[in-house]
Design a protein around this motif. Sequence first.
Motif, PDB file in Angstrom:
ATOM      1  N   GLY A 286     -23.758 -32.985 -17.259  1.00 39.01           N
ATOM      2  CA  GLY A 286     -23.377 -33.283 -15.879  1.00 39.01           C
ATOM      3  C   GLY A 286     -21.937 -32.909 -15.606  1.00 39.01           C
ATOM      4  N   VAL A 287     -21.043 -33.334 -16.501  1.00 42.05           N
ATOM      5  CA  VAL A 287     -19.622 -33.053 -16.312  1.00 42.05           C
ATOM      6  C   VAL A 287     -19.378 -31.543 -16.365  1.00 42.05           C
ATOM      7  CG1 VAL A 287     -17.317 -33.394 -17.276  1.00 42.05           C
ATOM      8  CG2 VAL A 287     -18.927 -35.292 -17.220  1.00 42.05           C
ATOM      9  N   GLY A 288     -20.056 -30.884 -17.324  1.00 40.01           N
ATOM     10  CA  GLY A 288     -19.915 -29.435 -17.452  1.00 40.01           C
ATOM     11  C   GLY A 288     -20.365 -28.721 -16.192  1.00 40.01           C
ATOM     12  N   ALA A 289     -21.535 -29.122 -15.694  1.00 38.57           N
ATOM     13  CA  ALA A 289     -22.060 -28.490 -14.482  1.00 38.57           C
ATOM     14  C   ALA A 289     -21.088 -28.692 -13.332  1.00 38.57           C
ATOM     15  CB  ALA A 289     -23.432 -29.086 -14.138  1.00 38.57           C
ATOM     16  N   TYR A 290     -20.507 -29.886 -13.270  1.00 42.17           N
ATOM     17  CA  TYR A 290     -19.556 -30.184 -12.201  1.00 42.17           C
ATOM     18  C   TYR A 290     -18.358 -29.258 -12.268  1.00 42.17           C
ATOM     19  CZ  TYR A 290     -15.634 -32.664 -10.046  1.00 42.17           C
ATOM     20  OH  TYR A 290     -14.515 -32.988  -9.334  1.00 42.17           O
ATOM     21  N   PHE A 291     -17.791 -29.119 -13.480  1.00 40.58           N
ATOM     22  CA  PHE A 291     -16.595 -28.295 -13.581  1.00 40.58           C
ATOM     23  C   PHE A 291     -16.891 -26.819 -13.359  1.00 40.58           C
ATOM     24  CE2 PHE A 291     -14.517 -31.967 -15.580  1.00 40.58           C
ATOM     25  CZ  PHE A 291     -13.356 -31.946 -14.828  1.00 40.58           C
ATOM     26  N   TYR A 292     -18.012 -26.329 -13.915  1.00 37.37           N
ATOM     27  CA  TYR A 292     -18.254 -24.888 -13.824  1.00 37.37           C
ATOM     28  C   TYR A 292     -18.779 -24.446 -12.470  1.00 37.37           C
ATOM     29  CZ  TYR A 292     -16.917 -24.149 -18.559  1.00 37.37           C
ATOM     30  OH  TYR A 292     -16.169 -24.067 -19.699  1.00 37.37           O
ATOM     31  N   PHE A 293     -19.647 -25.265 -11.879  1.00 40.61           N
ATOM     32  CA  PHE A 293     -20.231 -24.814 -10.615  1.00 40.61           C
ATOM     33  C   PHE A 293     -19.521 -25.421  -9.413  1.00 40.61           C
ATOM     34  CE2 PHE A 293     -23.720 -24.543 -13.702  1.00 40.61           C
ATOM     35  CZ  PHE A 293     -23.846 -23.163 -13.691  1.00 40.61           C
ATOM     36  N   VAL A 294     -19.451 -26.749  -9.406  1.00 37.12           N
ATOM     37  CA  VAL A 294     -18.982 -27.406  -8.191  1.00 37.12           C
ATOM     38  C   VAL A 294     -17.490 -27.217  -7.983  1.00 37.12           C
ATOM     39  CG1 VAL A 294     -18.991 -29.540  -6.891  1.00 37.12           C
ATOM     40  CG2 VAL A 294     -20.841 -29.069  -8.500  1.00 37.12           C
ATOM     41  N   GLN A 295     -16.702 -27.656  -8.985  1.00 38.76           N
ATOM     42  CA  GLN A 295     -15.275 -27.666  -8.727  1.00 38.76           C
ATOM     43  C   GLN A 295     -14.711 -26.247  -8.532  1.00 38.76           C
ATOM     44  OE1 GLN A 295     -12.313 -28.989 -11.440  1.00 38.76           O
ATOM     45  NE2 GLN A 295     -11.652 -30.604 -10.045  1.00 38.76           N
ATOM     46  N   ARG A 296     -15.201 -25.303  -9.340  1.00 36.50           N
ATOM     47  CA  ARG A 296     -14.688 -23.947  -9.215  1.00 36.50           C
ATOM     48  C   ARG A 296     -14.975 -23.380  -7.826  1.00 36.50           C
ATOM     49  NH1 ARG A 296     -16.371 -19.783 -13.794  1.00 36.50           N
ATOM     50  NH2 ARG A 296     -18.330 -20.092 -12.730  1.00 36.50           N
ATOM     51  N   LYS A 297     -16.168 -23.682  -7.335  1.00 37.19           N
ATOM     52  CA  LYS A 297     -16.548 -23.180  -6.033  1.00 37.19           C
ATOM     53  C   LYS A 297     -15.760 -23.880  -4.917  1.00 37.19           C
ATOM     54  CE  LYS A 297     -20.887 -22.098  -3.835  1.00 37.19           C
ATOM     55  NZ  LYS A 297     -22.217 -22.660  -3.665  1.00 37.19           N
ATOM     56  N   LEU A 298     -15.534 -25.180  -5.145  1.00 35.41           N
ATOM     57  CA  LEU A 298     -14.900 -25.964  -4.090  1.00 35.41           C
ATOM     58  C   LEU A 298     -13.438 -25.634  -3.897  1.00 35.41           C
ATOM     59  CD1 LEU A 298     -16.449 -29.482  -4.539  1.00 35.41           C
ATOM     60  CD2 LEU A 298     -16.863 -27.814  -2.741  1.00 35.41           C
ATOM     61  N   THR A 299     -12.761 -25.249  -4.963  1.00 29.83           N
ATOM     62  CA  THR A 299     -11.320 -25.019  -4.831  1.00 29.83           C
ATOM     63  C   THR A 299     -11.043 -23.949  -3.785  1.00 29.83           C
ATOM     64  OG1 THR A 299     -11.585 -23.709  -6.819  1.00 29.83           O
ATOM     65  CG2 THR A 299     -10.439 -25.815  -7.043  1.00 29.83           C
ATOM     66  N   ARG A 300     -12.035 -23.086  -3.543  1.00 29.84           N
ATOM     67  CA  ARG A 300     -11.836 -22.041  -2.541  1.00 29.84           C
ATOM     68  C   ARG A 300     -11.650 -22.620  -1.137  1.00 29.84           C
ATOM     69  NH1 ARG A 300     -16.677 -18.683  -3.291  1.00 29.84           N
ATOM     70  NH2 ARG A 300     -16.783 -18.486  -5.546  1.00 29.84           N
ATOM     71  N   TYR A 301     -12.251 -23.776  -0.919  1.00 33.94           N
ATOM     72  CA  TYR A 301     -12.132 -24.380   0.404  1.00 33.94           C
ATOM     73  C   TYR A 301     -10.797 -25.074   0.613  1.00 33.94           C
ATOM     74  CZ  TYR A 301     -17.084 -23.662   1.208  1.00 33.94           C
ATOM     75  OH  TYR A 301     -18.311 -23.109   1.392  1.00 33.94           O
ATOM     76  N   GLU A 302     -10.128 -25.344  -0.498  1.00 33.31           N
ATOM     77  CA  GLU A 302      -8.894 -26.117  -0.361  1.00 33.31           C
ATOM     78  C   GLU A 302      -7.832 -25.323   0.374  1.00 33.31           C
ATOM     79  OE1 GLU A 302      -7.849 -29.294  -3.505  1.00 33.31           O
ATOM     80  OE2 GLU A 302      -8.717 -27.603  -4.572  1.00 33.31           O
ATOM     81  N   LEU A 303      -6.978 -26.058   1.030  1.00 35.73           N
ATOM     82  CA  LEU A 303      -5.937 -25.373   1.806  1.00 35.73           C
ATOM     83  C   LEU A 303      -4.849 -24.830   0.897  1.00 35.73           C
ATOM     84  CD1 LEU A 303      -5.398 -27.602   4.923  1.00 35.73           C
ATOM     85  CD2 LEU A 303      -6.396 -25.340   4.776  1.00 35.73           C
TER      86      LEU A 303
END
Lengths: 303, 279
Positions: A286-303
């Motif tokens: 779960g943690v791995g999936a979060y870091f590799y898929f979710v967080q990496r993708k989400l940082t693009r939205y950050e300002l």
Amino acid sequence: MKRMPWHIAVFLAPAVLLYSVFSALPLLDTLRLGFFTSNDAGQTSFVGLANYITILTDPAWSESFWNAMWNNCKFFLIHLLIQNPIGLILATLLSLKGLKGARHYRTLIFLPTLLSVVIIGFIWQLILSPLWGVSEGLMDKVGLVDYFAPWLGEEGSALITLALISVWQFVGIPMMLIYAALLAVPEDIVEAAHVEGASAWRIFWEIKLPLILPTLGLVTILTYVGNFNAFDLIYSVKGAIAGPNYSTDILGTLFYRTFFGYQSQIGSPTMGAAVATLMFLVILAGVGAYFYFVQRKLTRYEL
Amino acid sequence: MKKNLRKPLSAAGVHLALGGYTLLALFPIILILINAFKSRTGIFDDPLALPNAETFFIGGFEKVIAKSHFMLYFGNSLTVTLVSLALILLFGAMAAWALSEYKFRGNRLLALYMAIGIMVPIRLGTVSILELIVKLDLINTLTALILVYTAQGLPLAIMILSEFISQIPKELKEAARCDGVGEFKIFFQIILPLIRPAVATVAVFTMIPVWNDLWFPLILAPGEETQTVTLGVQQFIGQYVTDWNSVLAALSLAVIPVLIMYTIFSRQLIRGLTSGAVK
């Protein structure tokens, strides 16, 4: 000072030692123990993957393991689908500009989070008990008394009820994290959209929500780790046997029973270690999936 | 359910929703507290009523205090929580300072190693922790709990405190160093007082899971002498299921200290939670 940085070692030593000896190394050692078996004399011997094969394929074991695993997934899904949306709604309401008393609301709604899960479990057990009749009485007042049932005692509803109790207790955490994220949304962007004539509804969906996605990701992974590591609530309400008929068994209670034994079954540290390792793998996935898929993708939205 | 912040009448709706939810959040706790002060007939006849002259009864509390070692459990919980907290804060701040201030080989790797503990629950290492505690002959001691909780609390403390320490202006430390002040003195006399607000926040965060934990007391210190409040309540209630006065009193006794703590520290806690999350 340049030559002998011994002060660095002094600063680090207590924390690193305590953490290593009582957290990191036991964790590694538990992973190692999963590959061993012990006889009556306490001698351990290497058995490779035998413990895991037993847990996953032996009918007596695999049935309870997959049952616990599936229950745990349901437990998590209920949190994900109910706790976090409620948290989001509450946070959105709290962050409305000019809302009076927001501080009191958030302080009070957060309160149950601080109480011991054991105590919360007992409190709800009393409230839902047909013996006391509080919930039956309340449902009677709103004309729903026909729907009342001893939810905690029935196989079909016990797990859902426990999950909802847990949702009730912990909704304050997503609420608070999302609230903080909403407060951090830059005022001028919202203002600009407002001037352009965007509705509050659109501002929420198209500006605020994308900006708080990283927080929603964080909330999800925190919920995941917490749920797949849960134990106290089921144990205090239902005991180690997680009744009725194992319908509320999750990985934490299975781990406890395997390690310590219950009724006629004798506990086994090595089998317990194997169950703990499987839990570790589930959490790691779960943690791995979060870091590799979710967080990496989400940082693009950050300002 | 949907909010439209521009319409004036929606303010009432928002208050209705939040107030309703607040009621839902508090109802169970209030219910337990008011019924703990009622006689058995009062509890069953009208659970929602406040205790009155007729139904007021504190026999439940008397029984709990006489029949269980509640005060002992409180003492145990308090000792374990305060000592763990002190160790976590001191050692955590020291490590956070070292990791964020000094550049040395393996710095980032060590920081990562310590950070793993934030995500991986220490509970998964229980099999080996129990073996270790048995080997150290610490079973059924509060020391065992303190060691484990300290190890458990350090990762998060280090992460939050590092964040704060790295915001301290460089000039301050450089000025001290130019004056020949030693590294330990810099840490204890300059840095530690400066990060006091952060330390308070971490303290509240760390305290709650330690105070509330059931798992480790159950496994490492289940003996009568070393039970914590959580474990004590758990076992007491198990024995007195049908004695409603005692059960409600035991639950209230366990809830009240937390309520008091929360009223004192709630601002600190919520500020920490909301400021920490933005990062």
